[in-house]
Design a protein around this motif. Structure first.
Motif, PDB file in Angstrom:
ATOM      1  N   GLN A   1      50.601 -23.194 100.618  1.00  0.00           N
ATOM      2  CA  GLN A   1      51.456 -22.321 101.342  1.00  0.00           C
ATOM      3  C   GLN A   1      52.285 -21.424 100.295  1.00  0.00           C
ATOM      4  N   GLN A   2      52.568 -20.259 100.492  1.00  0.00           N
ATOM      5  CA  GLN A   2      53.449 -19.688  99.399  1.00  0.00           C
ATOM      6  C   GLN A   2      54.661 -18.857 100.236  1.00  0.00           C
ATOM      7  N   ASN A   3      55.924 -18.959 100.284  1.00  0.00           N
ATOM      8  CA  ASN A   3      56.872 -18.258 100.997  1.00  0.00           C
ATOM      9  C   ASN A   3      57.360 -17.017  99.907  1.00  0.00           C
ATOM     10  N   VAL A   4      57.317 -15.853 100.614  1.00  0.00           N
ATOM     11  CA  VAL A   4      57.599 -14.853 100.142  1.00  0.00           C
ATOM     12  C   VAL A   4      58.761 -13.909 101.014  1.00  0.00           C
ATOM     13  N   GLU A   5      59.892 -13.327 100.217  1.00  0.00           N
ATOM     14  CA  GLU A   5      60.893 -12.659 100.961  1.00  0.00           C
ATOM     15  C   GLU A   5      60.924 -11.110 100.399  1.00  0.00           C
TER      16      GLU A   5
ATOM     17  N   THR B   1      56.125 -12.873 109.314  1.00  0.00           N
ATOM     18  CA  THR B   1      54.396 -12.863 109.478  1.00  0.00           C
ATOM     19  C   THR B   1      53.769 -13.871 108.373  1.00  0.00           C
ATOM     20  N   ASN B   2      52.799 -14.095 108.616  1.00  0.00           N
ATOM     21  CA  ASN B   2      51.931 -14.837 107.352  1.00  0.00           C
ATOM     22  C   ASN B   2      50.513 -13.981 107.292  1.00  0.00           C
ATOM     23  N   ILE B   3      50.144 -14.188 105.893  1.00  0.00           N
ATOM     24  CA  ILE B   3      48.691 -13.648 105.667  1.00  0.00           C
ATOM     25  C   ILE B   3      47.795 -14.760 105.045  1.00  0.00           C
ATOM     26  N   LEU B   4      46.615 -14.775 105.703  1.00  0.00           N
ATOM     27  CA  LEU B   4      45.680 -15.805 105.321  1.00  0.00           C
ATOM     28  C   LEU B   4      44.407 -15.202 104.538  1.00  0.00           C
ATOM     29  N   PHE B   5      44.220 -15.655 103.202  1.00  0.00           N
ATOM     30  CA  PHE B   5      43.227 -15.333 102.171  1.00  0.00           C
ATOM     31  C   PHE B   5      42.154 -16.311 102.410  1.00  0.00           C
ATOM     32  N   LEU B   6      40.841 -15.842 102.791  1.00  0.00           N
ATOM     33  CA  LEU B   6      39.817 -16.914 103.254  1.00  0.00           C
ATOM     34  C   LEU B   6      38.649 -16.540 102.181  1.00  0.00           C
ATOM     35  N   SER B   7      38.169 -17.661 101.574  1.00  0.00           N
ATOM     36  CA  SER B   7      36.916 -17.557 100.956  1.00  0.00           C
ATOM     37  C   SER B   7      35.277 -17.239 101.727  1.00  0.00           C
TER      38      SER B   7
ATOM     39  N   PRO C   1      40.629 -21.619 103.215  1.00  0.00           N
ATOM     40  CA  PRO C   1      41.869 -20.571 102.894  1.00  0.00           C
ATOM     41  C   PRO C   1      41.940 -20.948 101.112  1.00  0.00           C
ATOM     42  N   ILE C   2      42.252 -19.700 100.647  1.00  0.00           N
ATOM     43  CA  ILE C   2      42.594 -19.469  99.312  1.00  0.00           C
ATOM     44  C   ILE C   2      44.167 -19.562  98.982  1.00  0.00           C
ATOM     45  N   ALA C   3      44.616 -19.042 100.062  1.00  0.00           N
ATOM     46  CA  ALA C   3      46.178 -19.146 100.012  1.00  0.00           C
ATOM     47  C   ALA C   3      46.585 -18.509 101.242  1.00  0.00           C
ATOM     48  N   VAL C   4      47.780 -19.151 101.703  1.00  0.00           N
ATOM     49  CA  VAL C   4      48.749 -18.836 103.044  1.00  0.00           C
ATOM     50  C   VAL C   4      50.173 -18.261 102.495  1.00  0.00           C
ATOM     51  N   VAL C   5      50.254 -17.093 102.761  1.00  0.00           N
ATOM     52  CA  VAL C   5      51.446 -16.379 102.428  1.00  0.00           C
ATOM     53  C   VAL C   5      52.527 -16.171 103.626  1.00  0.00           C
TER      54      VAL C   5
END
Length: 475
Positions: free
Chosen positions: A55-59, A105-111, A116-120
């Motif tokens: 999981q990546q946290n972004v502001e 919100t969150n964004i899922l990047f799937l292969s 999941p490749i990344a969860v932002v």
């Protein structure tokens, strides 16, 4: 040939430090780009291969864009709340995120296999750095930090005064949708306690003069009897009825004349001095009353009278507010009132007095230790009234027998001084009460000499604390 080798070795020696610095700089850049930021505030987020599935946290600020570099090919991108952020895949490993509204919100990047490749996790809020800069510029004496969490703002740090803390909260509320989205844990530096010293000084002088003659004459002739009575009223101006009188009369045949002379001269002086001292926190209200209450009937039903109590005396109410730089704004309301027979009335068996009031209300800003005279009042009043028998009272000299005079003159001088001080909470200091040095007289002195306090001679001592030439106490 040997010289060329030596030149080459010298060149390698000179370039070695530069290459080493470049290598260290490259390693640092790799570490920085490959690390996991707690909150990304830059315009680019790079996810390394060892962070796949994490999981990546972004502001993000409102209406900002973010480039995300991914370590594997993305087959599908899922945005949970498109109203907060929107995503576009530019390539299989690069996405561009655009913030659209405040919120989370969150964004899922799937292969291709759905892994999941990344969860932002993205939080979109108005820039806290911009808010910090604005507060620092408008409130230079304060050190306030802004933290954005879940679309809400938390203010921390310290402010120079409670007024600065309130201003910082007001500024922060302009960056959110609701006022409840701003929380404050700001600590206030300096003293926030105000001591107000007030002096109320008033002197009243009054002079009342009255002179009236009541005549009663009777005449009897045969069966005819006539009586003439003149009794002009007194007290219409001064509201004081004279009780000092002298009566005389004579009779001559069938004529009888009685005269009652009423005269009054009264002088009065009242001195009022009050020096209340009150202490209150910034923004709180303190009240003081030196006086009392008296009942006033307000209703009468079934033989029962309902009363309300009204205050009189020296009343003080103030609300301080501490500002930066040692300035204090005050809302002060003070009132001096007393019971007064003039203007009172009688309702059945109840005598209701009137009150004479002088009050002042003001809002000012002062430096600590400054004194303000909020009211200086000098009032002079003169009233005079003649009551006379029509016609007869106009006769020179003799007309005095048929009229009365009521005269009053009153002077009032009022001064109110207000001095605020910033104080620090601490231990109570030793102090002396006004009653500490009072020594009541014994029974013998009270009965035979009529004294209230103990008498002591010149040079004597009562409790060992008085030194030098000391006089007598007579009360």
């Amino acid at each position: 040939m040997l010289s060329k080798v030596r030149e080459q070795s010298l060149e390698q020696i000179l370039l070695a430090p530069i290459a080493l610095c470049a290598l260290v700089l490259a390693m640092v850049m790799v570490l920085l780009l490959g690390g996991t930021p707690a909150k990304a505030a830059a315009a680019q987020l790079r996810v390394s291969s060892n962070q796949i599935g994490m999981q990546q946290n972004v502001e993000m600020g409102l209406n900002k864009s973010l480039v995300i570099e991914l370590p594997a090919d993305v087959k599908e991108m899922v945005v949970s709340n498109p109203s907060v952020a929107r995503g576009v895949m530019r390539t299989k490993r690069r996405a561009i995120i655009q913030s659209a509204g405040l919120g989370d919100t969150n964004i899922l990047f799937l292969s291709a296999h759905g892994n999941p490749i990344a969860v932002v996790d993205i939080t979109v809020a108005k820039s806290s750095k911009t808010l910090e800069t604005t507060i620092a510029r408008l409130l230079p004496g304060s050190r306030i930090d802004v933290h954005a969490m879940d679309g809400k703002l938390v203010l921390s740090g310290s402010a120079a005064s409670a007024d600065d803390a309130e201003k910082a909260i007001t500024i922060a509320r302009q960056f959110v949708n609701n006022d409840e989205d701003v929380a404050s844990v700001i600590e206030v530096d300096g003293s926030q306690q105000v001591m107000l010293k007030v002096t109320v000084a008033e002197v009243q002088r009054e002079t009342v003069k009255q002179l009236g003659i009541d005549l009663s004459a009777s005449l009897s002739v045969g069966g005819l009897s006539t009586t003439v009575v003149t009794a002009p009223g007194l007290g219409a101006v001064s509201n004081v009825v004279s009780t000092n009188s002298m009566k005389s009369g004579f009779s001559l045949g069938n004529v009888s004349i009685d005269a009652t002379i009423k005269a009054l001269e009264r002088r009065g002086a009242v001195r009022t001095l009050a020096e209340p001292t009150l202490t209150a926190l910034s923004g709180a209200t303190a009240e003081f009353l030196a006086g009392g209450e008296f009942p006033v009937p307000v209703a009468y039903k079934d033989g029962e009278v309902t009363y309300e109590f009204k205050e009189f005396g020296v009343n003080l109410e103030f609300t301080p507010k501490v500002h930066t730089g040692g300035q204090i704004s005050l809302e002060v309301e003070t009132k001096v009132s007393e019971l007064n027979a003039e203007g009172g009335y009688t309702a059945g068996p109840v005598n209701i007095p009137a009150t004479k009031e002088r009050k002042a209300k003001t809002s000012v800003r002062l430096h600590t230790g400054s004194t303000l005279a909020i009211a200086g009042l000098i009032e002079e009043k003169q009233r005079q009234r003649f009551n006379e028998v029509p016609g007869l009272g106009r006769i020179p000299i003799l007309g005095t027998l048929f009229r009365s005079r009521d005269f009053i003159r009153a002077e009032t001088e009022l001064l109110i001084l207000v001095t605020p001080y910033l104080t620090q909470p601490g231990q109570m200091a030793d102090y002396t009460l006004p009653t500490d040095k009072v020594h009541l007289a014994d029974d013998a002195s009270a009965y035979f000499l009529g004294t209230l306090e103990k008498l002591y001679g010149v040079g004597g001592e009562t409790d060992g604390s008085l030194q030098g030439s000391i006089g007598f106490v007579l009360d």
